[in-house]
Design an enzyme around this catalytic site. Structure first.
Site, PDB file in Angstrom:
ATOM      1  CD  GLU A 221      -8.641   6.667  -0.601  1.00 46.03           C
ATOM      2  OE1 GLU A 221      -8.729   6.213  -1.751  1.00 46.03           O
ATOM      3  OE2 GLU A 221      -8.918   6.020   0.405  1.00 46.03           O
TER       4      GLU A 221
HETATM    5  C1  LIG Z   1      -3.718   4.490   1.308  1.00 46.70           C
HETATM    6  C2  LIG Z   1      -4.951   3.951   0.664  1.00 46.70           C
HETATM    7  N1  LIG Z   1      -6.195   4.365   0.898  1.00 46.70           N
HETATM    8  C3  LIG Z   1      -7.098   3.498   0.199  1.00 46.70           C
HETATM    9  C4  LIG Z   1      -6.168   2.980  -0.921  1.00 46.70           C
HETATM   10  O1  LIG Z   1      -4.904   2.917  -0.238  1.00 46.70           O
HETATM   11  O2  LIG Z   1      -6.565   1.725  -1.480  1.00 46.70           O
HETATM   12  C5  LIG Z   1      -6.949   0.708  -0.576  1.00 46.70           C
HETATM   13  C6  LIG Z   1      -7.408  -0.531  -1.360  1.00 46.70           C
HETATM   14  O3  LIG Z   1      -6.391  -0.968  -2.245  1.00 46.70           O
HETATM   15  C7  LIG Z   1      -8.076   1.189   0.340  1.00 46.70           C
HETATM   16  O4  LIG Z   1      -8.479   0.135   1.222  1.00 46.70           O
HETATM   17  C8  LIG Z   1      -7.557   2.385   1.137  1.00 46.70           C
HETATM   18  O5  LIG Z   1      -8.587   2.863   2.010  1.00 46.70           O
END
Ligand SMILES: CC1=[NH+][C@H]2[C@@H](O1)O[C@H](CO)[C@@H](O)[C@@H]2O
Length: 496
Positions: free
Chosen positions: A308
């Protein structure tokens, strides 16, 4: 309660041969005899600690160099390498119990199985009157995948060392062998770095919701690492880069693209922050941080996140990742990252943690073709921050609701289209903590779904059967309750 059967063990053992003629009653004068090897004796001491409180028996520990004594529990190292590095054989006869293994880890897993073969009352922290019967027969057991883990997000909400140690206990109970600690994120930096002290003094001073946050000193981290090692669990530290870094930018604005310190972030959005990939200072920072964390970490893995980073795109992102991967290699560790790392060049041993929800991902498949292995953490099966059902008081639902069956009914070996079983290193159940603030809530989200993930990591697909698993799991409710462990009484499990 019905007597425990050999086949009741979770994760399901590889081979079970019951023999009721060999049932054995643990006697008050039982002795635990281990091979005269420090690691074997440490397992024997651990087993004694597990069995002494509820039985009230002395259960002295001795080794095979001393004269044989009364019937008891033998923990014997063997060179029968058919058992593999984590396998064991457990035999219960009228003369007592013998656990054999090639390694202390195998003996440790045999001890976890033995614990489950005793009545649930064995989990009592105080002496309790019970017939400590053990079902006769033999179990020969070994895991399917070498990497079987869970992740605790200590960045969104900070958890004290003691809470983390309890999570290690829950992993060991189900033969999981990796604890991934998500140590840094927008809301908090949780691991002290001597060369960049404000990461914790400033970056660790808050958390989601505006609480005081906190951090692990190096001594705290070493306490976690050594407790984990004593339970045959390897710690995998994650320093999430280049995104999820607001807490580092608050502490050191020189790392920010605009060189301005953002305000501390106590919300739950993602994807807005990143360290400046065009500034050499960033790579000094990364080398210092990863160098210090690697030096504290006995395990082979160093997780660099990579998820992300929405504002770091294309070549800039892959260039950043490739430099960071090289920094990891310079520390002597093997790089792990979320599967977004895929487009960056492969480096020896690279492992991608797949958290997709659709069973296919061309980029990941290409990275596997270039040599990457996968840890499976599908968002819609293994993300234990997902609610069980709409009434679950904490957690998320972006990947859908995950009840026990949804956590159990998938196969890590064939889950990602086109990825061969041989490229799958194992499984991991992440628990993100935006809305989780206590050990009780951690336990509520982990149990009873963590045993499901543990079974997928350990047991053969041949024994994969929801009805059988559900019935075996039901017998563990009384164990958790007796041990004072919080869990969700999922309606799909026929609890006694
Ligand atoms: C690898 C990943 N990045 C995000 C995603 O998982 O969802 C999570 C919540 O389910 C969140 O906390 C995290 O920052």
């Amino acid at each position: 309660p019905a007597p425990v059967r050999l086949a009741d063990v979770v994760p399901a053992p590889q081979q079970v041969e019951p023999d009721a003629a060999e049932d054995w009653l643990l006697p008050p004068d039982a002795v635990i005899v281990a091979s005269a090897d420090p690691a074997a004796l440490t397992v024997a001491a651990h087993l004694a600690e597990l069995l002494r409180p509820a039985t009230g028996y002395p259960l002295p520990v001795t080794d095979t160099t001393r004269p044989a004594s009364a019937g008891g529990i033998a923990l014997a190292l063997t060179d029968d390498d058919s058992l593999g590095a984590e396998g064991y054989r457990l035999a219960v006869t009228r003369a007592g119990v013998t656990i054999t293994a090639v390694t202390a880890t195998g003996l440790f897993y045999g001890a976890q199985t033995l614990r489950q073969l005793l009545p649930p009352a064995i989990e009592s922290p105080v002496p309790i009157t019970e017939r400590w019967m053990l079902p006769g027969g033999t179990i020969t057991d070994a895991p399917r995948f070498p990497y079987r883990g869970a992740m605790l997000d200590v960045a969104r909400h900070f958890f004290a060392v003691e809470d983390v140690l309890r999570v290690v206990d829950h992993l060991a109970r189900y033969k999981l062998n990796h604890l991934h600690l998500h140590l840094t994120d927008d809301q908090g930096w949780r691991i002290a770095v001597d060369s960049w002290p404000k990461l914790t003094t400033v970056g660790g001073a808050t958390e989601v919701g505006g609480g005081p946050g906190g951090h692990y000193t190096k001594a705290d981290y070493l306490r976690i690492v050594s407790y984990a090692a004593a339970h045959h669990v390897t710690v995998v530290p994650e320093i999430d880069l280049p995104g999820h870094t607001n807490s580092a930018l608050v502490a050191y604005p020189e790392l920010a693209p605009d060189k301005v310190a953002p305000p501390p972030y106590t919300g739950t959005e993602v994807g807005f922050s990143y360290v400046d990939p065009t500034d050499e200072r960033t790579y000094d920072f990364i080398a210092d941080v990863l160098g210090e964390v690697a030096a504290l970490t006995p395990g082979p893995w160093l997780h660099i996140g990579g998820d992300e980073a929405f504002k770091v795109k294309g070549e800039v992102y892959t260039g950043f990742v490739e430099r960071t991967q090289r920094i990891v290699a310079d520390t002597g560790k093997i790089v792990v990252g979320w599967h977004q790392l895929a487009p960056a060049a492969h480096v020896d041993g690279r492992v991608l943690q797949w958290w997709g929800t659709n069973g296919a991902d061309p980029g990941t498949l290409e990275a596997v073709r270039r040599g990457a292995r996968l840890i499976l953490s599908p968002g819609n099966h293994a993300y234990l921050d997902m609610k069980y059902d709409p009434d679950t008081p904490v957690g998320h639902d972006w990947a859908g609701l995950i009840d026990v069956r949804r956590a159990y009914d998938w196969d890590p070996g064939s889950h990602v289209t086109g990825v061969p079983d041989a490229a799958v290193l194992g499984v991991e159940a992440p628990l993100w903590t935006e809305s989780v603030t206590s050990l009780a809530e951690i336990e509520f989200m982990l149990l009873p779904r963590l045993p499901a993930i543990a079974e997928l990591g350990w047991s053969s697909p041949a024994t994969h059967d929801w009805a059988g698993f559900r019935d075996r799991l039901a017998g563990h409710g009384p164990r958790w309750a007796t041990a004072g462990i919080t869990f969700h009484r999922a309606p799909e499990v026929p609890w006694p």
